[in-house]
Design a protein around this motif. Sequence first.
Motif, mmCIF file in Angstrom:
data_model
loop_
_atom_site.group_PDB
_atom_site.id
_atom_site.type_symbol
_atom_site.label_atom_id
_atom_site.label_comp_id
_atom_site.label_asym_id
_atom_site.label_seq_id
_atom_site.Cartn_x
_atom_site.Cartn_y
_atom_site.Cartn_z
ATOM 1 N N HIS A 87 -2.857 3.734 8.141
ATOM 2 C CA HIS A 87 -3.178 3.796 9.729
ATOM 3 C C HIS A 87 -1.863 2.997 10.988
ATOM 4 C CE1 HIS A 87 -6.301 5.219 7.873
ATOM 5 N NE2 HIS A 87 -7.122 4.513 6.603
ATOM 6 N N VAL A 88 -0.643 3.243 10.704
ATOM 7 C CA VAL A 88 0.305 3.273 11.158
ATOM 8 C C VAL A 88 1.006 4.576 11.865
ATOM 9 C CG1 VAL A 88 0.522 0.715 10.818
ATOM 10 C CG2 VAL A 88 1.779 2.791 9.400
ATOM 11 N N HIS A 89 1.479 4.447 13.253
ATOM 12 C CA HIS A 89 2.442 4.990 13.379
ATOM 13 C C HIS A 89 4.200 5.441 12.110
ATOM 14 C CE1 HIS A 89 5.381 7.427 15.971
ATOM 15 N NE2 HIS A 89 4.580 7.468 17.406
ATOM 16 N N SER A 127 5.834 12.699 2.792
ATOM 17 C CA SER A 127 6.058 13.682 4.154
ATOM 18 C C SER A 127 6.081 12.266 5.040
ATOM 19 C CB SER A 127 5.713 14.197 5.679
ATOM 20 O OG SER A 127 4.375 13.896 5.678
ATOM 21 N N ARG A 128 6.812 11.389 5.529
ATOM 22 C CA ARG A 128 6.501 10.143 6.098
ATOM 23 C C ARG A 128 5.463 10.023 7.171
ATOM 24 N NH1 ARG A 128 9.959 8.346 11.578
ATOM 25 N NH2 ARG A 128 8.839 9.796 12.798
ATOM 26 N N ASP A 129 4.702 11.537 7.683
ATOM 27 C CA ASP A 129 3.422 11.418 7.913
ATOM 28 C C ASP A 129 2.850 10.727 7.731
ATOM 29 O OD1 ASP A 129 5.416 11.524 10.586
ATOM 30 O OD2 ASP A 129 5.269 14.004 10.517
ATOM 31 N N LEU A 151 6.200 2.402 10.991
ATOM 32 C CA LEU A 151 6.480 2.451 9.472
ATOM 33 C C LEU A 151 7.841 2.351 8.807
ATOM 34 C CD1 LEU A 151 5.030 2.763 6.567
ATOM 35 C CD2 LEU A 151 4.768 4.991 6.862
ATOM 36 N N SER A 152 8.403 3.157 9.436
ATOM 37 C CA SER A 152 10.358 3.236 8.855
ATOM 38 C C SER A 152 10.693 2.219 8.758
ATOM 39 C CB SER A 152 10.538 4.287 9.450
ATOM 40 O OG SER A 152 10.491 5.190 9.536
ATOM 41 N N ARG A 153 10.658 1.880 10.921
ATOM 42 C CA ARG A 153 11.427 -0.002 10.795
ATOM 43 C C ARG A 153 10.949 -1.200 9.716
ATOM 44 N NH1 ARG A 153 10.092 1.598 15.671
ATOM 45 N NH2 ARG A 153 8.414 0.519 16.178
ATOM 46 N N LEU A 154 9.880 -1.111 9.607
ATOM 47 C CA LEU A 154 8.688 -2.195 8.566
ATOM 48 C C LEU A 154 9.368 -1.387 7.918
ATOM 49 C CD1 LEU A 154 6.551 -3.769 8.588
ATOM 50 C CD2 LEU A 154 5.062 -2.885 8.092
ATOM 51 N N PHE A 155 9.486 -0.409 6.545
ATOM 52 C CA PHE A 155 9.743 -0.476 5.226
ATOM 53 C C PHE A 155 11.219 -0.990 5.048
ATOM 54 C CE2 PHE A 155 10.080 1.266 1.456
ATOM 55 C CZ PHE A 155 9.233 0.777 0.692
ATOM 56 N N LYS A 156 12.045 -0.205 6.328
ATOM 57 C CA LYS A 156 13.648 -1.051 6.073
ATOM 58 C C LYS A 156 13.494 -2.491 5.964
ATOM 59 C CE LYS A 156 17.653 -0.240 5.380
ATOM 60 N NZ LYS A 156 18.451 0.748 6.819
ATOM 61 N N LYS A 157 13.524 -3.278 6.565
ATOM 62 C CA LYS A 157 13.319 -4.336 6.967
ATOM 63 C C LYS A 157 12.217 -5.625 6.328
ATOM 64 C CE LYS A 157 11.510 -8.173 9.796
ATOM 65 N NZ LYS A 157 10.218 -8.659 11.385
ATOM 66 N N GLU A 158 11.042 -4.917 5.803
ATOM 67 C CA GLU A 158 10.924 -5.427 4.371
ATOM 68 C C GLU A 158 11.772 -5.166 2.551
ATOM 69 O OE1 GLU A 158 7.325 -7.274 3.627
ATOM 70 O OE2 GLU A 158 7.626 -7.535 6.041
ATOM 71 N N LYS A 162 1.062 -1.150 -0.071
ATOM 72 C CA LYS A 162 0.103 0.066 0.375
ATOM 73 C C LYS A 162 0.925 1.098 0.295
ATOM 74 C CE LYS A 162 -4.187 -1.959 2.148
ATOM 75 N NZ LYS A 162 -4.540 -1.746 4.178
ATOM 76 N N VAL A 163 1.643 1.261 0.811
ATOM 77 C CA VAL A 163 2.966 2.164 0.760
ATOM 78 C C VAL A 163 3.397 2.179 -0.344
ATOM 79 C CG1 VAL A 163 5.208 3.102 1.898
ATOM 80 C CG2 VAL A 163 3.010 2.261 2.962
ATOM 81 N N LYS A 164 4.079 1.377 -1.547
ATOM 82 C CA LYS A 164 4.637 1.904 -3.075
ATOM 83 C C LYS A 164 3.216 2.077 -3.237
ATOM 84 C CE LYS A 164 7.937 -2.139 -2.479
ATOM 85 N NZ LYS A 164 8.217 -3.007 -2.790
#
Length: 540
Positions: free
Chosen positions: A461-463, A452-454, A467-474, A438-440
């Motif tokens: 619908h996430v903090h 912006s990240r926000d 989001l930053s940690r999840l995106f980098k991990k994935e 969804k982010v992509k």
Amino acid sequence: MYRLLIVDDEVHAVRAVQSGVDWEKLSITNVYVAYSVKQAKEVFLQEPIDIMICDIEMPQGNGLELLTWVREHYNATESVFLTCHSDFTYTKKAIQLGSLDYLLKPVRYDELEEVIEKAIERVEYKREQIAFNENYAHYYSLWSKNQPILIERFWKDLLNYRLLSNSNQIKELLVMENIPYQETDQFIPVLISVQRWYKVFTPRDITILEYALQNAAEEIIFTDYPNSQMVHLKEGTLLGLIPDFMADRNKVEPDQLRKAFETYIASCNRYFYCDLSCYIGESSFLWEIVKEVELLTQMEINNVTQNNKVFVKNEWLNHVGTITKLIPMAGWLEMLKSGAFEAVFTATEEYLNSWRNMELLDAKLLQEFQQSFVQILYHFLQVKGFHSHQIFTDHMSPERISTAARSVTDLQAWVKDSLKTTVEYCRVSEESETIVDKVKWYIKQNLGDSLSRDDIAKYVHVHPDYLSRLFKKETGISLIDYISEERIEIAKELLANTDLSVSGIAVSVGYSNFSYFAKMFKRATQLNPQEFRECNMSNK
């Protein structure tokens, strides 16, 4: 009216069923009784039995054996087992033999009555099928023996433009082919159009049924109008040609002809599983018939709301007008975007229902509606990031598009089916789509804006930190770097394949500062934007 047989070796059980059920309410006129399989077979040999209520365990043969015999010899009979045995083996065997139901004693009489009502429905359905098959066999026999005749060929040549609509040429042909018409004879053309079949038929079945329609017209109408002719124009369309020149009678009465075709339509509805309408033209000379049939064909095309009716050309032309109606497509698009799918289903259904009684509605407006609705669906799918060709296969085929615009009923079915397919595809895709997917997609749709990240975190619908940690991990790349890479990739495509200015490209991919854009571009490609463009131009 129906006949029923009770088979049970227990006398008190038989009497209980006899007295406990309201047979008159069920339209059961005759209730027969048998206390053994042998007696039951004797009843079948003497009386037509519609429904059999049967015990399973009986002396000298059981109910399952009896049902096997009944299926072989009296397949139209519906059966219900009434027994003390709850053994699943019995139940399975009864179902395999086609028993309607399997009830345990002592049975509630209201429950038994409900089962008998179901049996009556199936008996009635079988009766209709038998009647239809008999009619079908009759008309198939007639059709298979029928041979083309000279007069029919003359009409087909005339209607298919193999003859010029010229009085002199027609006169010569009538003499040469010994056709029993005069060039001054007049005919009333009547276009008969099947609007829909109630059942799915094979092409061969439709050919036979169209012959049945033709034969029915000859029996119901043409007996009063001797020397009439029926011509098959295309699938679902027949043309009746009624002589208006008989020396021993007056001109054809329009009201009488209308009533005859109304009777014909009612008969076809009942026996041939179809809706159809008839279009009566003006009395015309032979060389005028083609033009008159073209007008009737246009009437048929523009009849998109009314079924099973007789239309007279002069009356139709007197009511012809124009209709303009604002189609609320923009509102429906917003409903789709907001996920209010049920509201869209309801709104489209109610809107098209309002068209059903509009006499001036024509095929053109249906086509305009359909085209606009297709655009709405395509726009919605584009917003959602889907490709329409992934979703629609048959819905947008030329055949399906053409069929949908034939009537309001067909259009409603197409709209409902297309919406259902669209909504189900979106729901399934959204359920299987990950947060990163969804982010992509969101980034791709908004590259030209300030991302912006926000804002992105709010969309999924996430903090923001999560989001930053999840995106980098994935993905193995930071969110900021991913956005930058996507912007540079789009910029490369625009530089290589368009004549847009470099500054314009920078703005279109989200860089308001040209210097910063050039810096980021060179960091990614080792070339500045202009060098990259020149390099790609020289390689083409």
